[in-house]
Design a protein around this motif. Structure first.
Motif, PDB file in Angstrom:
ATOM      1  N   GLY A  39       0.692  -1.173   0.001  1.00  0.00           N
ATOM      2  CA  GLY A  39       0.112  -0.077   0.056  1.00  0.00           C
ATOM      3  C   GLY A  39       0.754   1.419  -0.028  1.00  0.00           C
ATOM      4  O   GLY A  39       0.473   2.323  -0.842  1.00  0.00           O
ATOM      5  N   ARG A  40       1.801   1.377   0.721  1.00  0.00           N
ATOM      6  CA  ARG A  40       2.810   2.406   0.647  1.00  0.00           C
ATOM      7  C   ARG A  40       3.435   2.688  -0.685  1.00  0.00           C
ATOM      8  O   ARG A  40       3.440   4.013  -1.057  1.00  0.00           O
ATOM      9  CB  ARG A  40       3.607   2.131   1.938  1.00  0.00           C
ATOM     10  CG  ARG A  40       4.630   3.606   2.022  1.00  0.00           C
ATOM     11  CD  ARG A  40       5.773   3.489   3.350  1.00  0.00           C
ATOM     12  NE  ARG A  40       6.662   4.120   3.003  1.00  0.00           N
ATOM     13  CZ  ARG A  40       7.211   4.748   4.275  1.00  0.00           C
ATOM     14  NH1 ARG A  40       6.889   4.513   5.287  1.00  0.00           N
ATOM     15  NH2 ARG A  40       8.486   5.697   3.937  1.00  0.00           N
ATOM     16  N   PHE A  73       5.360   8.759   5.702  1.00  0.00           N
ATOM     17  CA  PHE A  73       4.216   8.214   4.886  1.00  0.00           C
ATOM     18  C   PHE A  73       3.089   9.059   5.210  1.00  0.00           C
ATOM     19  O   PHE A  73       2.382   9.355   4.104  1.00  0.00           O
ATOM     20  CB  PHE A  73       3.611   7.021   5.863  1.00  0.00           C
ATOM     21  CG  PHE A  73       2.485   6.483   5.088  1.00  0.00           C
ATOM     22  CD1 PHE A  73       2.245   5.824   3.996  1.00  0.00           C
ATOM     23  CD2 PHE A  73       1.529   6.363   6.004  1.00  0.00           C
ATOM     24  CE1 PHE A  73       1.075   5.326   3.381  1.00  0.00           C
ATOM     25  CE2 PHE A  73       0.108   5.730   5.609  1.00  0.00           C
ATOM     26  CZ  PHE A  73      -0.079   5.380   4.354  1.00  0.00           C
ATOM     27  N   TYR A  74       2.953  10.045   6.352  1.00  0.00           N
ATOM     28  CA  TYR A  74       1.723  10.764   6.219  1.00  0.00           C
ATOM     29  C   TYR A  74       2.058  11.965   5.321  1.00  0.00           C
ATOM     30  O   TYR A  74       1.107  12.769   4.887  1.00  0.00           O
ATOM     31  CB  TYR A  74       1.666  11.304   7.731  1.00  0.00           C
ATOM     32  CG  TYR A  74       1.103  10.123   8.672  1.00  0.00           C
ATOM     33  CD1 TYR A  74       0.133   9.556   8.403  1.00  0.00           C
ATOM     34  CD2 TYR A  74       1.616  10.072   9.969  1.00  0.00           C
ATOM     35  CE1 TYR A  74      -0.294   8.480   9.075  1.00  0.00           C
ATOM     36  CE2 TYR A  74       1.149   9.022  10.857  1.00  0.00           C
ATOM     37  CZ  TYR A  74       0.279   8.147  10.273  1.00  0.00           C
ATOM     38  OH  TYR A  74      -0.138   7.347  11.348  1.00  0.00           O
ATOM     39  N   LEU A  75       3.489  12.568   5.152  1.00  0.00           N
ATOM     40  CA  LEU A  75       3.880  13.810   4.098  1.00  0.00           C
ATOM     41  C   LEU A  75       3.330  13.084   2.886  1.00  0.00           C
ATOM     42  O   LEU A  75       2.815  13.792   2.061  1.00  0.00           O
ATOM     43  CB  LEU A  75       5.382  14.041   4.473  1.00  0.00           C
ATOM     44  CG  LEU A  75       5.635  14.691   5.550  1.00  0.00           C
ATOM     45  CD1 LEU A  75       7.119  14.831   5.824  1.00  0.00           C
ATOM     46  CD2 LEU A  75       5.095  16.168   5.640  1.00  0.00           C
ATOM     47  N   PRO A 184       9.028  12.138  16.721  1.00  0.00           N
ATOM     48  CA  PRO A 184       7.953  11.600  15.847  1.00  0.00           C
ATOM     49  C   PRO A 184       8.469  10.102  15.302  1.00  0.00           C
ATOM     50  O   PRO A 184       9.732  10.070  15.433  1.00  0.00           O
ATOM     51  CB  PRO A 184       7.851  12.585  14.606  1.00  0.00           C
ATOM     52  CG  PRO A 184       9.295  13.238  14.607  1.00  0.00           C
ATOM     53  CD  PRO A 184       9.729  13.248  15.960  1.00  0.00           C
ATOM     54  N   HIS A 185       7.641   9.347  15.137  1.00  0.00           N
ATOM     55  CA  HIS A 185       7.911   7.932  14.482  1.00  0.00           C
ATOM     56  C   HIS A 185       8.416   8.135  12.947  1.00  0.00           C
ATOM     57  O   HIS A 185       7.418   8.773  12.111  1.00  0.00           O
ATOM     58  CB  HIS A 185       6.681   7.110  14.696  1.00  0.00           C
ATOM     59  CG  HIS A 185       6.949   5.709  14.166  1.00  0.00           C
ATOM     60  ND1 HIS A 185       7.788   4.893  14.791  1.00  0.00           N
ATOM     61  CD2 HIS A 185       6.541   4.934  13.091  1.00  0.00           C
ATOM     62  CE1 HIS A 185       7.670   3.503  13.890  1.00  0.00           C
ATOM     63  NE2 HIS A 185       6.920   3.798  13.083  1.00  0.00           N
ATOM     64  N   THR A 186       9.553   7.913  12.711  1.00  0.00           N
ATOM     65  CA  THR A 186      10.061   8.256  11.257  1.00  0.00           C
ATOM     66  C   THR A 186      10.677   6.754  10.635  1.00  0.00           C
ATOM     67  O   THR A 186      10.856   5.965  11.308  1.00  0.00           O
ATOM     68  CB  THR A 186      11.190   9.277  11.388  1.00  0.00           C
ATOM     69  OG1 THR A 186      12.113   8.763  12.166  1.00  0.00           O
ATOM     70  CG2 THR A 186      10.816  10.526  11.908  1.00  0.00           C
ATOM     71  N   ASP A 187      10.791   7.121   9.370  1.00  0.00           N
ATOM     72  CA  ASP A 187      11.533   5.914   8.674  1.00  0.00           C
ATOM     73  C   ASP A 187      12.849   5.687   9.150  1.00  0.00           C
ATOM     74  O   ASP A 187      13.225   4.283   9.232  1.00  0.00           O
ATOM     75  CB  ASP A 187      11.513   6.244   7.201  1.00  0.00           C
ATOM     76  CG  ASP A 187      10.245   6.071   6.402  1.00  0.00           C
ATOM     77  OD1 ASP A 187       9.232   5.817   6.986  1.00  0.00           O
ATOM     78  OD2 ASP A 187      10.353   6.508   5.129  1.00  0.00           O
TER      79      ASP A 187
END
Length: 265
Positions: A39-40, A73-75, A184-187
């Protein structure tokens, strides 16, 4: 699910990131296209714009799912939304620590400048985010309710017996939320990938919703923007609170309205 190229623009362009249940779907539904893919990746490589993006992956403690809760992902989701577009993120409350919940909320609302927080079930949240502010149009919602038997059947199946019962599932706006400054939760720093599998097994990780979210209680309970705080709307909201077992606001809020029609709670 993604829009079929060439579909009429007045149709909603909707992307669902997560498992799709095809049971009962029409065999030849030309307005819908199901893509079996990551999905991503599908989102980030698409050149489409969407009115609505819904992300409903599995629970955060499942390996790899944390990639659908990162700031990056949100960006990407924000970039793929139309100007008035809306992002909806499902999140479970169970098996999470308060710090992990705050990390998810802080990451999500750190990207979307507008939004609201809803409780869809006793253990589930819906995070709504957008670039532009939105308000709940009860008049439009009532029209859709009257026009669509499918909508009514779906809502009744989740204990929403009237359109106004939705009011009881509203928790707070983004502006009302007071989250501490968090990383924040990041890659490149996917902290939730490592902490949530541990929290799942901790006996004290499942907390009550008000304690986790610092929700308003009693007479401080709130209604969404666009909804007048009339006795009738408070009474309708109370039906939603009952469905969620949120009993603490009912007495203080409804006691002044005990003689109002429909206030038999």
């Amino acid at each position: 699910a993604v829009p079929v190229p060439g579909e009429r623009r007045e149709h909603l362009r909707h992307l669902l990131v997560g498992p799709v249940d095809l049971a009962g779907e029409r065999e030849h539904d030309v307005t819908r296209q199901v893509e079996v893919a990551d999905g991503r990746t599908a989102l980030m490589t698409s050149n489409r714009k969407y009115d609505l993006i819904c992300s409903e992956p599995s629970n955060l403690w499942v390996g790899g799912v944390g990639g659908l809760f990162t700031r990056e992902f949100y960006l990407a989701c924000q970039e793929k939304l139309e100007t008035q577009g809306v992002m909806c993120q499902w999140l479970q409350l169970y098996g999470m620590s308060p710090a992990e919940l705050q990390t998810v909320l802080g990451t999500f609302y750190g990207v979307f400048p507008e939004g609201t927080l809803w409780q869809s079930a006793a253990g589930d949240l819906l995070l709504i985010g957008s670039r532009e502010p939105h308000s709940l149009d009860l008049r439009r919602l009532r029209q859709l309710w009257k026009q669509s038997a499918k909508l009514r059947d779906d809502w009744v199946s989740i204990d929403l017996y009237r359109p106004e019962c939705l009011l009881g599932h509203y928790l707070q706006s983004r502006a009302q939320a007071e989250y501490p400054r968090i990383s924040p939760h990041t890659d490149d720093r996917p902290s939730l990938e490592f902490t949530t599998p541990i929290s799942y097994y901790l006996p004290d990780s499942v907390a009550t919703t008000p304690r986790l979210l610092r929700l308003p209680r009693g007479t401080d309970a709130c209604l969404p923007d666009g909804v007048a705080a009339t006795p009738g709307e408070w009474i309708e909201a109370a039906h939603g609170w009952l469905a969620l077992n949120r009993l603490e606001p009912i007495g203080p809020l409804l006691s002044p309205f005990k003689n109002e029609p429909g206030c038999s709670l």
